[in-house]
Design a protein around this motif. Structure first.
Motif, short mmCIF file in Angstrom:
data_model
loop_
_atom_site.label_atom_id
_atom_site.label_comp_id
_atom_site.label_asym_id
_atom_site.label_seq_id
_atom_site.Cartn_x
_atom_site.Cartn_y
_atom_site.Cartn_z
N UNK A 1 -19.42 -28.64 15.36
CA UNK A 1 -18.37 -27.93 16.08
C UNK A 1 -18.72 -26.48 16.40
N UNK A 2 -19.94 -26.08 16.03
CA UNK A 2 -20.45 -24.75 16.36
C UNK A 2 -19.55 -23.63 15.83
N UNK A 3 -19.23 -23.74 14.54
CA UNK A 3 -18.43 -22.74 13.84
C UNK A 3 -19.30 -22.07 12.78
N UNK A 4 -19.41 -20.75 12.84
CA UNK A 4 -20.21 -20.02 11.86
C UNK A 4 -19.45 -19.98 10.52
N UNK A 5 -20.15 -20.34 9.45
CA UNK A 5 -19.60 -20.30 8.10
C UNK A 5 -20.22 -19.11 7.37
N UNK A 6 -19.39 -18.11 7.04
CA UNK A 6 -19.88 -16.83 6.51
C UNK A 6 -19.45 -16.68 5.06
N UNK A 7 -20.42 -16.74 4.14
CA UNK A 7 -20.14 -16.65 2.71
C UNK A 7 -20.36 -15.24 2.18
N UNK A 8 -19.42 -14.76 1.39
CA UNK A 8 -19.50 -13.42 0.80
C UNK A 8 -20.33 -13.49 -0.50
N UNK A 9 -21.19 -12.51 -0.76
CA UNK A 9 -21.90 -12.46 -2.05
C UNK A 9 -20.92 -12.31 -3.21
N UNK A 10 -21.40 -12.58 -4.42
CA UNK A 10 -20.56 -12.41 -5.61
C UNK A 10 -20.59 -10.95 -6.04
N UNK A 11 -19.39 -10.40 -6.30
CA UNK A 11 -19.21 -8.96 -6.42
C UNK A 11 -18.63 -8.60 -7.79
N UNK A 12 -19.41 -7.87 -8.62
CA UNK A 12 -20.83 -7.54 -8.50
C UNK A 12 -21.69 -8.59 -9.18
N UNK A 13 -23.01 -8.41 -9.10
CA UNK A 13 -23.91 -9.25 -9.87
C UNK A 13 -23.80 -8.91 -11.35
N UNK A 14 -24.18 -9.87 -12.20
CA UNK A 14 -24.16 -9.67 -13.64
C UNK A 14 -25.51 -10.09 -14.20
N UNK A 15 -25.81 -9.79 -15.46
CA UNK A 15 -27.10 -10.20 -16.04
C UNK A 15 -27.25 -11.72 -16.05
N UNK A 16 -28.48 -12.22 -16.16
CA UNK A 16 -28.72 -13.68 -16.15
C UNK A 16 -27.96 -14.44 -17.21
N UNK A 17 -27.68 -13.79 -18.33
CA UNK A 17 -26.91 -14.49 -19.37
C UNK A 17 -25.45 -14.67 -18.99
N UNK A 18 -25.04 -14.00 -17.93
CA UNK A 18 -23.71 -14.22 -17.39
C UNK A 18 -22.65 -13.28 -17.93
N UNK A 19 -21.44 -13.45 -17.41
CA UNK A 19 -20.27 -12.68 -17.81
C UNK A 19 -19.11 -13.66 -17.89
N UNK B 1 -10.31 -27.66 13.75
CA UNK B 1 -9.17 -27.02 14.38
C UNK B 1 -9.52 -25.64 14.92
N UNK B 2 -10.38 -24.90 14.20
CA UNK B 2 -10.82 -23.60 14.71
C UNK B 2 -11.57 -23.77 16.04
N UNK B 3 -12.41 -24.79 16.10
CA UNK B 3 -13.15 -25.05 17.34
C UNK B 3 -12.17 -25.34 18.49
N UNK B 4 -11.15 -26.11 18.22
CA UNK B 4 -10.18 -26.47 19.26
C UNK B 4 -9.34 -25.26 19.68
N UNK B 5 -9.14 -24.32 18.75
CA UNK B 5 -8.36 -23.13 19.07
C UNK B 5 -9.23 -21.99 19.60
N UNK B 6 -10.54 -22.19 19.66
CA UNK B 6 -11.44 -21.16 20.19
C UNK B 6 -11.70 -20.02 19.22
N UNK B 7 -11.72 -20.32 17.93
CA UNK B 7 -11.98 -19.31 16.90
C UNK B 7 -13.33 -19.63 16.25
N UNK B 8 -14.33 -18.76 16.40
CA UNK B 8 -15.72 -19.16 16.18
C UNK B 8 -16.28 -19.04 14.76
N UNK B 9 -15.51 -18.56 13.80
CA UNK B 9 -16.11 -18.31 12.49
C UNK B 9 -15.07 -18.44 11.39
#
Length: 379
Positions: free
Chosen positions: A225-243, A150-158
């Motif tokens: 459909x040539x739509x850019x998929x932009x993923x946000x990093x996880x905010x903030x990082x935590x130690x490997x043992x997790x949170x 639907x974004x492609x059909x509406x001309x919205x690229x991301x």
């Protein structure tokens, strides 16, 4: 006579310098002013600055669009009205949002869906994708596939999204300049309300499986459909043992490198939060620039949250862009160097009792970013 001519030449030189840099200096302040004055002349090989001032603040209403237009924001991430119970906005809903923005002189270049937000999983309305819970997960992914079409059909690229279980973790607020307060994260002082979320224990292997499952089904449709998929990093990082039992695999630079490599595509990349990535680093003031170059030269940066922090991994404060540990003038030069063509936008601005929604702080940041873009365009 010779001395008088020399003085006159010096005065003319100063006038020419001030005519090209004076307006910028007022916006940038003394530190960036010195950096700008010392910048080398633009060479034939210096890329043209193509980045644009943007914003992702909600809602996408006529009143808020007029507020954005007032401060020169001409490109935004928009949030369409979506009929009850749906994830995918219809073409008509997307088109109405686009048309409303255009009436205010604003272009919508990214869409924020009502799912996969930076929210805490226990409060998420659509948690199935991050919980790996089928058949709900499959239905939600099908809805996001429809949103791409639907974004492609509406001309919205991301489209922007998060793959988060814990949301944005913070441990409190601290006093900032004037009457502003700043958001803070101190891992040593953080105490989760519950030992686990509804997701239970999610180690790195399980988290990567959920991410890969999602990308394997979304990126082929984005390619088509040539739509850019932009993923946000996880905010903030935590130690490997997790949170709270969760290992945040997108909370390190190495994790982000692995993420963009899972499905190689020009439509698979990052909603690159410079502030969040700075929060991953031991010394963001020196390390952030090479991280920008790494993802930027690979064309994996689709949007930038251009914000600053004071501190480092596990201990930082979110501040105004001109008072953090990262030299934002140097950062914007790197974005020009890599040929970054999309939005630079504020995010997580300070607030005050007289400005609880941060609208004044956003306006300050718009002017600051706009000034930097104008400055880097002249060098």
């Amino acid at each position: 006579m010779e001395i008088e001519c020399e003085v006159e030449r010096e005065v003319m030189n100063r006038r020419r310098f001030l005519s090209t840099t004076g307006a910028t200096a007022l916006v940038l302040g003394s530190g960036a002013q010195e950096s700008f004055a010392a910048a080398a002349p633009k060479s034939a090989k210096t890329p043209k600055a193509m980045m644009k001032l943007g914003c992702q603040s909600a809602p996408t209403t006529d009143a808020h669009l007029k507020y954005l237009a007032r401060y020169g924001v001409k490109h935004i991430c928009g949030y369409p009205e979506t009929s009850e119970g749906r994830i995918a906005s219809t073409v008509d809903e997307l088109s109405r949002m686009r048309d409303l923005a255009e009436k205010n002189g604003i272009e919508i270049v990214c869409v924020g869906p009502p799912i996969l937000e930076s929210s805490y999983i226990d409060r998420e309305k659509h948690p199935a994708i991050m919980l790996a819970k089928s058949p709900e997960r499959d239905r939600d992914i099908e809805q996001l596939q429809m949103l791409i079409r639907n974004c492609a059909r509406a001309g919205l690229p991301s489209i922007k999204y998060n793959m988060s279980i814990l949301g944005v973790l913070r441990s409190g607020r601290v006093q900032g300049r004037g009457d502003a307060s700043y958001s803070q994260w101190k891992l040593a002082e953080a105490h989760p309300k519950t030992p686990l979320t509804i997701a239970g224990h999610v180690d790195a292997e399980a988290f990567w499986e959920r991410i890969t499952f999602f990308l394997d089904r979304m990126i082929p449709v984005a390619n088509e459909y040539k739509i850019r998929m932009a993923c946000h990093p996880q905010d903030p990082g935590v130690p490997p043992e997790g949170y709270q039992g969760v290992d945040r695999v997108l909370g390190t630079v190495d994790g982000l490198k692995k993420f963009v490599a899972i499905r190689e595509s020009e439509y698979h990349g990052l909603n690159f939060c410079q502030g969040t990535v700075s929060e991953m680093l031991a010394d963001p003031g020196t390390e952030i620039f090479d991280v920008i170059r790494y993802f930027g030269t690979r064309k994996k940066i689709f949007n930038v949250h251009f914000r600053n922090i004071r501190g480092h991994r596990n201990d930082f404060v979110e501040v105004y862009p001109d008072e953090g540990d990262v030299d934002m003038w140097k950062a914007i030069q790197v974005y020009r160097e890599i040929g970054y063509p999309y939005m630079l936008m504020p995010d997580h601005v300070p607030v005050a009792e007289s400005d609880p929604q941060g609208l004044q702080s956003f306006a300050y940041c718009y002017g600051y970013i706009r000034g930097l873009i104008q400055a880097v365009s002249q060098t």
